[in-house]
Scaffold this motif. Sequence first.
Motif, short mmCIF file in Angstrom:
data_model
loop_
_atom_site.label_atom_id
_atom_site.label_comp_id
_atom_site.label_asym_id
_atom_site.label_seq_id
_atom_site.Cartn_x
_atom_site.Cartn_y
_atom_site.Cartn_z
N VAL A 163 -7.93 11.80 -2.34
CA VAL A 163 -7.68 12.16 -0.94
C VAL A 163 -7.87 10.95 -0.02
CG1 VAL A 163 -8.54 13.53 1.00
CG2 VAL A 163 -8.20 14.60 -1.23
N LEU A 164 -8.94 10.19 -0.24
CA LEU A 164 -9.18 9.02 0.61
C LEU A 164 -8.06 7.99 0.48
CD1 LEU A 164 -13.02 8.54 0.07
CD2 LEU A 164 -11.87 9.34 2.15
N PHE A 165 -7.45 7.91 -0.69
CA PHE A 165 -6.34 6.97 -0.89
C PHE A 165 -5.03 7.51 -0.30
CE2 PHE A 165 -2.73 5.42 -3.40
CZ PHE A 165 -2.87 4.05 -3.21
N VAL A 166 -4.76 8.80 -0.53
CA VAL A 166 -3.46 9.36 -0.16
C VAL A 166 -3.40 9.79 1.31
CG1 VAL A 166 -1.88 11.28 -0.60
CG2 VAL A 166 -2.99 10.11 -2.51
N SER A 167 -4.49 10.34 1.83
CA SER A 167 -4.47 10.95 3.16
C SER A 167 -3.95 10.03 4.27
CB SER A 167 -5.87 11.47 3.51
OG SER A 167 -5.87 12.09 4.77
N PRO A 168 -4.41 8.77 4.36
CA PRO A 168 -3.89 7.91 5.44
C PRO A 168 -2.41 7.59 5.30
CG PRO A 168 -5.93 7.02 4.49
CD PRO A 168 -5.45 8.08 3.57
N ARG A 169 -1.83 7.82 4.13
CA ARG A 169 -0.45 7.44 3.86
C ARG A 169 0.50 8.63 3.91
NH1 ARG A 169 -4.03 4.44 1.15
NH2 ARG A 169 -3.65 2.18 0.91
N LEU A 170 0.01 9.80 4.31
CA LEU A 170 0.84 11.00 4.29
C LEU A 170 1.94 10.98 5.35
CD1 LEU A 170 -1.85 13.78 3.66
CD2 LEU A 170 -0.04 13.04 2.10
N GLY A 171 1.68 10.36 6.49
CA GLY A 171 2.68 10.30 7.55
C GLY A 171 2.76 11.56 8.39
N PHE A 172 1.78 12.43 8.31
CA PHE A 172 1.75 13.65 9.11
C PHE A 172 0.59 13.60 10.09
CE2 PHE A 172 3.64 15.11 5.03
CZ PHE A 172 4.88 15.51 5.51
N GLU A 173 0.65 14.49 11.07
CA GLU A 173 -0.44 14.62 12.04
C GLU A 173 -0.75 16.10 12.24
OE1 GLU A 173 0.56 12.65 15.65
OE2 GLU A 173 0.56 10.63 14.77
N GLY A 174 -1.91 16.35 12.85
CA GLY A 174 -2.29 17.71 13.22
C GLY A 174 -2.48 18.61 12.01
N TYR A 175 -2.03 19.86 12.16
CA TYR A 175 -2.23 20.85 11.10
C TYR A 175 -1.45 20.49 9.84
CZ TYR A 175 -4.76 24.01 14.20
OH TYR A 175 -5.71 24.56 15.02
N GLN A 176 -0.32 19.83 10.00
CA GLN A 176 0.44 19.41 8.81
C GLN A 176 -0.37 18.43 7.97
OE1 GLN A 176 4.08 17.89 10.65
NE2 GLN A 176 5.22 19.63 9.83
N HIS A 177 -1.07 17.53 8.63
CA HIS A 177 -1.91 16.57 7.91
C HIS A 177 -3.05 17.29 7.20
CE1 HIS A 177 -5.13 13.51 7.45
NE2 HIS A 177 -4.10 12.72 7.14
N LEU A 178 -3.68 18.26 7.88
CA LEU A 178 -4.79 19.02 7.29
C LEU A 178 -4.31 19.79 6.06
CD1 LEU A 178 -7.67 20.19 7.29
CD2 LEU A 178 -6.87 21.91 8.93
N ILE A 179 -3.17 20.47 6.17
CA ILE A 179 -2.66 21.27 5.06
C ILE A 179 -2.29 20.37 3.88
CG2 ILE A 179 -0.77 22.77 4.33
CD1 ILE A 179 -0.76 23.89 7.22
N CYS A 180 -1.62 19.26 4.15
CA CYS A 180 -1.23 18.36 3.06
C CYS A 180 -2.45 17.76 2.37
CB CYS A 180 -0.33 17.25 3.60
SG CYS A 180 1.32 17.80 4.05
N THR A 181 -3.49 17.45 3.14
CA THR A 181 -4.72 16.91 2.57
C THR A 181 -5.36 17.92 1.64
OG1 THR A 181 -5.10 15.52 4.52
CG2 THR A 181 -6.99 15.95 3.09
N ILE A 182 -5.38 19.19 2.08
CA ILE A 182 -5.96 20.25 1.26
C ILE A 182 -5.18 20.42 -0.04
CG2 ILE A 182 -6.39 22.74 1.13
CD1 ILE A 182 -6.99 22.64 4.15
N VAL A 183 -3.85 20.38 0.06
CA VAL A 183 -3.01 20.54 -1.13
C VAL A 183 -3.25 19.38 -2.11
CG1 VAL A 183 -0.64 20.55 -1.97
CG2 VAL A 183 -1.26 21.91 0.04
N VAL A 184 -3.29 18.17 -1.60
CA VAL A 184 -3.53 17.00 -2.46
C VAL A 184 -4.89 17.12 -3.13
CG1 VAL A 184 -3.99 14.51 -2.44
CG2 VAL A 184 -2.03 15.44 -1.18
N GLY A 185 -5.91 17.52 -2.37
CA GLY A 185 -7.24 17.67 -2.94
C GLY A 185 -7.30 18.74 -4.00
N ALA A 186 -6.69 19.89 -3.73
CA ALA A 186 -6.72 20.99 -4.69
C ALA A 186 -6.01 20.62 -5.99
CB ALA A 186 -6.09 22.23 -4.07
#
Length: 472
Positions: free
Chosen positions: A424-447
Motif C-alpha cells: 500500500v505504501l508503494f502503490v497508494s501515492p501512484r494511484l492517481g486518484f483523490e478523495g473517496y476514489q483514492h480511499l477505496i482503491c487503497t482498501i482494494v489494493v490492501g485487501a
Amino acid sequence: MANHRLVTLSWIFTEKFGLIFLSMITFVVYARLLSPAELGVGTVIIAIVELVGLLYSSVLEDPLVRLEHLEDKHISTAFWAAVLVSLASVVLISLATVLYTPSTVLRWMMAVASVKILFTMMARIYVAQMRRSSNFKMLAKRTLLGKILGGVCGIAVALWGLGAWAVIAQALIMEFVAILVLMYADRRPIAFYIDGPVLLELLKAGAPVAINALSSQTLQRGVTVVLGMTAGANAVGMFNMAMRIIDLPRSAIYNGLMSYALPVFARRSAEPSRLLGIIGDSTAVSGFLLTPLFIGIALTADDLILLIFGAKWAEAIPMLQVLACTAAIGNTAMYATTALVAVNRSHLTIKAEVATTMLALALVYGFGNLYGGMAGALGLLARMLIITPLQIRGLNTAIGYGWRRFLGSNYRSVIASLIMAATVLFVSPRLGFEGYQHLICTIVVGALSYAAAYSVLHPRWPQEFKTVFTAR
C-alpha cells in the motif's frame, strides 16, 4: 452442535456489527455538530461513570457465568447488592462533583450521567444468565434497540445545540432501554435477599477479574481524564476522535468474541490439550481478520479523517495511526485475560496489569502538556508493548501456552499484514486518484495483497478455519 455454534456466533456478531454501524452514524453526526471541546467534556464524564460501572460489573458478571450451578440465592444476592452499591455510587459521585467544580452545568451533567451505573449493574444478572444459556439473540436485540433509541435521542439533543449533553443522553438512554428489554424477556421476580457467604464468594472470585478489567479500562478511560487535567478539553476531543475510530470495530468484535469465548474456554478448562488448541485456533482466526483491519486503518488514516469527519479533526490523524498499531499488537494475545479467567488463574497477571497501567498514566500525565492527545496514544502503545509478553508468560504458567504456540498462531497474519503495508505504501501515492476514489482503491489494493500473501503462507486456511467452528 456445529450449527448451534454458528447460530450463536451469528447473533453475537449481528449485535456487535450492528453497534459498529449505529455508532458510526452517531459519531459522524457528533463530529459534525459538536466542537472538539464539547465532545471532550461529554467523553470525560461518561468515562468516569463507565469506569465505576465496569469495576462493579467485573466483580459480578464473569463469576456468575463461571458458576457450575447458578441458584436463586446467587441471583438475588448479586442483583440487590449491585442495586444498593449503584445507588450509593450515584450519591457519592454527585457529592464529589459539587466539591470539585463550581459549574452548575457540570454538576448536573455528572449527576444525571451517574444514573447509568444503576442501569448497567441491574443488567448484569440478566446478561450473565443469557451468556450461560447462549441466548445471544436476546442480548443482541436489547443492545441494538438501546443503541437505536439512544442514538436518536443523542442526535436530537445535538441538533438542539446542547453540546456535551448529547453524549450523556445517548449513553443513558441506551442503558435504560437495554435493562427494560432484559427485564421484559425474563420476568421472573427476584426476591429481596442478600446472602452474606454467597456475596463473599462472588467478591472473592470476581476481585482478580475486576482488577484486571479495571486496570485495562482505567487505562483507556483514565487517559481521557488525565488528558483533560493536563492538556484540556480540545486535546481530549482529538484523542477521543482517534480512539473512537479504533474502538468502534475493536470493542464490537472483541466483546462479541469474549462473550462467546469465556463459557467455551471454561467448559474445556479441565482438558488442557483441547483448551490450548481452541485458544491457538481462535487467536489465528481472529488475527487473520483483525490484524490487517487495524494496520489498514493506520494506512488510510488521512483519508478516513479528512474525508469523513473534516479538516478540523486533522490533528487526530497521527494519534489514529499510533492507536491502530497498538490495537494490531493487542490482537496477538487478545484471549489471554479470558483464558486466565476461565481457568481461575487471573491473579497471575494482576501485578503486571496494574503496574503497566500506572506507568502509562504517568507517561500521559508527564507529557500531556507537551504532546497533547498524542501523549495518550503513546502511553497506550507503551503499555501494550510491555503487557503482551507478560500476558503470554502468565498463560504459560497457567496452562502451558508458551511462545511457540503464540508465534504459531500469529506469524502468518503479522507477516501478511506487513507485506500489505509495504504494498500500500508503494502503490497508494501512484494511484492517481483523490478523495473517496483514492480511499477505496487503497482498501482494494490492501485487501488483495493481504489475501495473496496469507494464502501463500497458509494455502489451506479456509478448511482449517472452518474446523474451529465445527470440530472443537
